[in-house]
Design a protein around this motif. Structure first.
Motif, PDB file in Angstrom:
ATOM      1  N   ILE A   1       0.845  -1.198   0.000  1.00 32.46           N
ATOM      2  CA  ILE A   1       0.000   0.000   0.000  1.00 32.46           C
ATOM      3  C   ILE A   1       0.879   1.247   0.000  1.00 32.46           C
ATOM      4  O   ILE A   1       1.661   1.451   0.915  1.00 32.46           O
ATOM      5  N   ASN A   2       0.722   2.088  -1.012  1.00 28.97           N
ATOM      6  CA  ASN A   2       1.467   3.338  -1.046  1.00 28.97           C
ATOM      7  C   ASN A   2       0.636   4.490  -0.494  1.00 28.97           C
ATOM      8  O   ASN A   2       1.094   5.256   0.335  1.00 28.97           O
ATOM      9  N   ALA A   3      -0.571   4.595  -0.945  1.00 27.92           N
ATOM     10  CA  ALA A   3      -1.439   5.689  -0.500  1.00 27.92           C
ATOM     11  C   ALA A   3      -2.826   5.152  -0.196  1.00 27.92           C
ATOM     12  O   ALA A   3      -3.258   4.136  -0.757  1.00 27.92           O
TER      13      ALA A   3
ATOM     14  N   ARG B   1       2.181   7.147   1.939  1.00 29.19           N
ATOM     15  CA  ARG B   1       3.027   6.440   2.895  1.00 29.19           C
ATOM     16  C   ARG B   1       4.024   7.371   3.563  1.00 29.19           C
ATOM     17  O   ARG B   1       4.262   7.264   4.766  1.00 29.19           O
ATOM     18  N   GLY B   2       4.577   8.295   2.828  1.00 26.42           N
ATOM     19  CA  GLY B   2       5.561   9.208   3.395  1.00 26.42           C
ATOM     20  C   GLY B   2       4.967  10.256   4.320  1.00 26.42           C
ATOM     21  O   GLY B   2       5.707  10.985   4.995  1.00 26.42           O
TER      22      GLY B   2
ATOM     23  N   GLN C   1      -3.961   2.801  -3.072  1.00 27.58           N
ATOM     24  CA  GLN C   1      -3.074   2.657  -4.218  1.00 27.58           C
ATOM     25  C   GLN C   1      -2.101   1.541  -3.900  1.00 27.58           C
ATOM     26  O   GLN C   1      -1.309   1.648  -2.956  1.00 27.58           O
ATOM     27  N   ILE C   2      -2.183   0.489  -4.661  1.00 30.23           N
ATOM     28  CA  ILE C   2      -1.335  -0.675  -4.458  1.00 30.23           C
ATOM     29  C   ILE C   2      -0.241  -0.643  -5.522  1.00 30.23           C
ATOM     30  O   ILE C   2      -0.526  -0.482  -6.709  1.00 30.23           O
ATOM     31  N   LEU C   3       0.996  -0.770  -5.064  1.00 35.86           N
ATOM     32  CA  LEU C   3       2.111  -0.807  -6.001  1.00 35.86           C
ATOM     33  C   LEU C   3       2.652  -2.224  -6.150  1.00 35.86           C
ATOM     34  O   LEU C   3       2.739  -2.946  -5.168  1.00 35.86           O
TER      35      LEU C   3
ATOM     36  N   TYR D   1      -2.731   5.908  -9.247  1.00 34.77           N
ATOM     37  CA  TYR D   1      -4.166   6.001  -9.022  1.00 34.77           C
ATOM     38  C   TYR D   1      -4.595   5.010  -7.951  1.00 34.77           C
ATOM     39  O   TYR D   1      -3.879   4.076  -7.611  1.00 34.77           O
ATOM     40  N   PHE D   2      -5.793   5.260  -7.423  1.00 33.50           N
ATOM     41  CA  PHE D   2      -6.375   4.344  -6.449  1.00 33.50           C
ATOM     42  C   PHE D   2      -7.129   3.253  -7.215  1.00 33.50           C
ATOM     43  O   PHE D   2      -8.038   3.546  -7.972  1.00 33.50           O
TER      44      PHE D   2
END
Length: 122
Positions: A31-33, A53-54, A100-102, A108-109
């Protein structure tokens, strides 16, 4: 894989508060966002608030100063909360937790929860 489960929502009078929660489980490292979208009847889905995430946070102008998004990273789960204060009738909508999965969703979500309804009476 990641699963999103939302809770909260309901009926509240104008000026009141509600808290939405979204629990993410599974491969949470991907998960990024995460964010909250909403869709009112007859309108397009819009981004309400998001957090990367940041730690970078975005709020739609319509909710700035009233809504607060927060993310809690535990060992095996991520919880995304949306505290909604000073609610207005125009906040009435179905609210969706998104992620948003990387690398599957670059920019994008692409993963969504089932949605939860928020109704603000005047």
């Amino acid at each position: 894989q990641v699963k999103l489960v939302e809770s909260g929502g309901g009926l509240v009078q104008a000026g009141g508060s509600l808290r939405l929660s979204c629990a993410a489980s599974g491969n949470i490292a991907s998960i990024n966002a995460m964010g909250w979208y909403r869709q009112a009847p007859g309108k397009q889905r819009e981004l309400v608030a998001s957090i990367v995430r940041g730690g970078s946070i975005f709020y739609a102008d319509s909710v700035k100063g009233r809504f607060t998004i927060s993310r809690d990273n535990a060992k095996n789960t991520v919880t995304l909360d949306l505290q909604m204060n000073s609610l207005k009738p125009e906040d009435t909508a179905d609210y969706y937790c998104g992620a948003q999965i990387l690398p599957e969703h670059p920019g994008y979500f692409g993963l969504w929860g089932q949605g939860t309804q928020v109704t603000v009476s005047s």
